[in-house]
Design a protein around this motif. Structure first.
Motif, PDB file in Angstrom:
ATOM      1  N   LEU A 467       0.825  -1.208   0.000  1.00  9.21           N
ATOM      2  CA  LEU A 467       0.000   0.000   0.000  1.00  9.21           C
ATOM      3  C   LEU A 467       0.859   1.258   0.000  1.00  9.21           C
ATOM      4  O   LEU A 467       0.528   2.264  -0.638  1.00  9.21           O
ATOM      5  CB  LEU A 467      -0.922  -0.010   1.225  1.00  9.21           C
ATOM      6  N   GLY A 468       1.980   1.206   0.713  1.00 11.89           N
ATOM      7  CA  GLY A 468       2.904   2.343   0.708  1.00 11.89           C
ATOM      8  C   GLY A 468       3.502   2.582  -0.667  1.00 11.89           C
ATOM      9  O   GLY A 468       3.708   3.729  -1.089  1.00 11.89           O
ATOM     10  N   LEU A 469       3.798   1.497  -1.387  1.00 14.39           N
ATOM     11  CA  LEU A 469       4.320   1.633  -2.747  1.00 14.39           C
ATOM     12  C   LEU A 469       3.285   2.250  -3.683  1.00 14.39           C
ATOM     13  O   LEU A 469       3.609   3.088  -4.522  1.00 14.39           O
ATOM     14  CB  LEU A 469       4.737   0.260  -3.288  1.00 14.39           C
ATOM     15  N   VAL A 470       2.026   1.797  -3.541  1.00 14.05           N
ATOM     16  CA  VAL A 470       0.962   2.349  -4.380  1.00 14.05           C
ATOM     17  C   VAL A 470       0.856   3.860  -4.166  1.00 14.05           C
ATOM     18  O   VAL A 470       0.775   4.642  -5.129  1.00 14.05           O
ATOM     19  CB  VAL A 470      -0.385   1.667  -4.063  1.00 14.05           C
ATOM     20  N   GLU A 471       0.890   4.274  -2.909  1.00 13.98           N
ATOM     21  CA  GLU A 471       0.808   5.708  -2.616  1.00 13.98           C
ATOM     22  C   GLU A 471       2.014   6.454  -3.189  1.00 13.98           C
ATOM     23  O   GLU A 471       1.878   7.577  -3.699  1.00 13.98           O
ATOM     24  CB  GLU A 471       0.725   5.925  -1.105  1.00 13.98           C
ATOM     25  N   MET A 472       3.197   5.841  -3.120  1.00 15.22           N
ATOM     26  CA  MET A 472       4.407   6.489  -3.630  1.00 15.22           C
ATOM     27  C   MET A 472       4.304   6.775  -5.130  1.00 15.22           C
ATOM     28  O   MET A 472       4.817   7.784  -5.618  1.00 15.22           O
ATOM     29  CB  MET A 472       5.622   5.594  -3.359  1.00 15.22           C
ATOM     30  N   VAL A 473       3.609   5.883  -5.855  1.00 16.91           N
ATOM     31  CA  VAL A 473       3.470   6.061  -7.304  1.00 16.91           C
ATOM     32  C   VAL A 473       2.317   7.008  -7.634  1.00 16.91           C
ATOM     33  O   VAL A 473       2.453   7.899  -8.485  1.00 16.91           O
ATOM     34  CB  VAL A 473       3.244   4.700  -8.002  1.00 16.91           C
ATOM     35  N   LEU A 474       1.160   6.833  -6.960  1.00 13.32           N
ATOM     36  CA  LEU A 474      -0.011   7.648  -7.285  1.00 13.32           C
ATOM     37  C   LEU A 474       0.047   9.048  -6.676  1.00 13.32           C
ATOM     38  O   LEU A 474      -0.563   9.989  -7.209  1.00 13.32           O
ATOM     39  CB  LEU A 474      -1.284   6.933  -6.796  1.00 13.32           C
ATOM     40  N   ARG A 475       0.799   9.177  -5.586  1.00  8.86           N
ATOM     41  CA  ARG A 475       1.013  10.489  -4.959  1.00  8.86           C
ATOM     42  C   ARG A 475       2.510  10.650  -4.726  1.00  8.86           C
ATOM     43  O   ARG A 475       3.026  10.439  -3.621  1.00  8.86           O
ATOM     44  CB  ARG A 475       0.264  10.586  -3.624  1.00  8.86           C
ATOM     45  N   PRO A 476       3.262  11.001  -5.756  1.00  7.44           N
ATOM     46  CA  PRO A 476       4.735  11.052  -5.666  1.00  7.44           C
ATOM     47  C   PRO A 476       5.207  11.888  -4.482  1.00  7.44           C
ATOM     48  O   PRO A 476       4.624  12.944  -4.182  1.00  7.44           O
ATOM     49  CB  PRO A 476       5.133  11.702  -6.991  1.00  7.44           C
TER      50      PRO A 476
END
Length: 578
Positions: A467-476
């Protein structure tokens, strides 16, 4: 009756006679002044000898042969006293070597002159003089034959050194490495014979070091043996650059000859491939002298050579498969091959095969979390980055597939938490959108594996961190939304990963799912809705502008929108159930 000499022959004879007279006079003046103790005048006479030789320019071979013969005859005569020879020795090697490639006879005379100087002068002084001559020659030539005489001279003077062998040879080797690098980088496939002679000569330097080492007392051997080890590994690396062993098959015999030095040096392949031996050798050779730049700049080549050495591969594979720590050390060492531009694709392909052979028979039971080996993670990261370069840059589809297979097997050999950390670091440091997308897909595979084990009481570690990775990509982290179209592949991969997590959570398969109501609301308001607005706006913009390029961009939004809307739908459904 013989034909009368041509005009050019008469000119050459006249030039030869004139130069011979000038040289003879200058050499006699040298002897006279040094004998009388007039060193200043003697030095001027030496400069005159150098000037006469340099002024010959493009003279015919016969003129050059006469000049060299005159010098050799003088050095062999009683008129050449010790001080005169010492003075001439400081200049002659770098001057006469330029005649070595003129003709075979000239080459023989140059070698005789240098051999005579080595015999007559202090070996320590001649070692420096020959090294300086090699250094000067690099600036004007990269033709192998132009270095053979000096390198043979260096090999001879190494065996003549009487004291401080380690210190003297240590200073000389960086110059040899510089010459080898210059010749290797300018390799002409049509000149195989001279290149083979060149590499045979630099191999003989190693043999000379070995012969010196054998004569020393045991306690004095360690440093010189370590220096010989570095030299041997350097040569192995140089032979492998530019695929020389394939272009010049005869070089293979020299590689075998070098490998015969391994037992004398105390080298074993298992210790070389793990990097342990090279590090210990470097400590012996360099000690605490971190400022020894001349030698330190060549150490990466020695490490590369350690990866390329060979012996009983089957027993080595067994040893590495049975020992995780050594296996990781070996994988870390291979980064030197994968990341370097100095090695051919053939070498890299062989190294990938080598890595696959190590990893193929590793069992899951061997992959325990050994905290004592976590210090190896940085070198594993570097090797994985190197494999990525092979995957992205190779023109060979088979090699790209094998590199990806090796990449996955290395990752699978690493404990879960560290495996995630490495994947995240690779994603963060990658500049390739396609590679980032591929790495996120690997994270999704790990989430899937974790889900199949939930019934056994396994943790939700991968899901939580995904989930942290998803946020890192969708919300740089740097702020703002993702950039399109360049971030299209990573965004699609992140949405697919998030969709997968949501499907498992909503279906009840992922018991104990870490996706809480607050996380769902945050994803909805901070990730998905802003992304929908952005994508919708961009799509309208590209539709209005038209054109083939914009049509391509518009088409790339279609799969992304499908997954995005599915994620929004899943989040809304999950929130209704909470």
């Amino acid at each position: 009756m013989a034909d009368p000499p041509s005009a050019s022959e008469r000119t050459n004879r006249s030039s030869s006679s004139t130069i011979c007279s000038q040289l003879s006079a200058a050499l006699q003046i040298c002897s006279k002044h040094f004998t009388s103790g007039d060193f200043s005048a003697g030095a001027m006479a030496v400069s005159e000898v150098v000037r006469i030789l340099n002024d010959q320019g493009e003279s015919s071979p016969s003129v050059s042969e006469v000049s060299l013969a005159e010098i050799f005859e003088f050095l062999s005569s009683p008129a050449a006293n010790e001080m005169t020879v010492d003075a001439l020795a400081t200049e002659l090697p770098r001057v006469v070597v330029k005649f070595a490639g003129v003709s075979e006879d000239c080459s023989k005379y140059v070698e005789k002159i240098i051999d005579l100087l080595i015999t007559a002068c202090n070996p320590r002084d001649m070692l420096s003089i020959v090294c300086e001559a090699l250094d000067s020659q690099i600036k004007v030539s990269t033709i192998p034959i132009d270095f053979l005489v000096l390198l043979r001279g260096l090999s001879k003077v190494i065996t003549a050194v009487r004291r401080h062998h380690f210190q003297q040879i240590k200073v000389a080797l960086p110059v040899v490495f510089k010459v080898i690098r210059a010749i290797s980088s300018e390799f002409d496939e049509e000149d195989e014979a001279s290149l083979l002679d060149f590499f045979r000569t630099v191999t003989e330097i190693g043999i000379s070091i070995k012969s010196v080492c054998e004569k020393l007392e045991e306690e004095k051997k360690e440093e010189l043996r370590a220096l010989l080890s570095l030299y041997t590994l350097h040569l192995l690396a140089f032979f492998s650059t530019n695929n020389l062993t394939n272009k010049v098959p005869s070089c293979v015999c020299l590689v075998k000859e070098l490998s015969m030095l391994f037992p004398f040096c105390g080298l074993s392949y298992s210790r070389l491939i793990t990097g342990d031996t090279v590090e210990s050798i470097i400590r012996v050779v360099c000690g605490e002298d971190d400022d020894d730049d001349d030698l330190l700049m060549w150490l990466p080549w020695a490490k590369g050579g350690a990866c390329l050495a060979g012996e009983d591969i089957a027993s080595l594979f067994d040893e590495l498969r049975a020992n995780p720590a050594k296996r990781w050390e070996a994988v870390g060492t291979l980064k030197l091959i994968f990341s370097s531009t100095n090695y051919s694709w053939k070498i890299k392909a062989d190294t990938v095969e080598f890595l696959l052979n190590i990893m193929n028979a590793v069992k899951d039971a061997d992959r325990d979390n050994d905290a004592a080996n976590l210090f190896l993670m940085p070198s594993l990261f570097a090797s994985l980055e190197g494999l990525q370069k092979v995957m992205m840059s190779s023109a060979d589809a088979t090699l790209r597939k094998k590199a990806f297979s090796a990449f996955r097997k290395v990752l699978a050999d690493i404990p879960g938490p560290q495996r995630f950390d490495l994947l995240k670091a690779l994603i963060t440091h990658s500049s390739s959108p396609d590679m980032i997308g591929l790495l996120i897909d690997l994270v999704r595979d790990e989430v899937h594996k974790e889900g199949t084990k939930q019934g056994d009481g396994a943790s939700s570690y991968w899901t939580e961190n995904a989930l942290g990775l998803v946020e890192m990509v969708l919300r740089p982290p740097k702020g703002g939304p993702p950039s399109f179209p360049q971030d299209g592949v990573p965004v699609l991969a992140a949405l697919n990963l998030y969709r997968f997590i949501l499907i498992r959570a909503s279906s009840g398969e992922n018991l104990g799912s870490p996706v809480t109501a607050s996380q769902l609301r945050k994803a909805y308001t901070d990730w998905l809705i802003p992304l929908r607005k952005l994508v919708t706006g961009l799509q309208v913009s590209t539709e209005n502008e038209g054109g083939e390029l914009n049509l391509h961009v518009e088409c790339s939004f279609n799969p992304l929108q499908l997954v995005l809307y599915r994620c929004i739908e899943l989040v809304e459904n999950c929130l209704k159930d909470r």
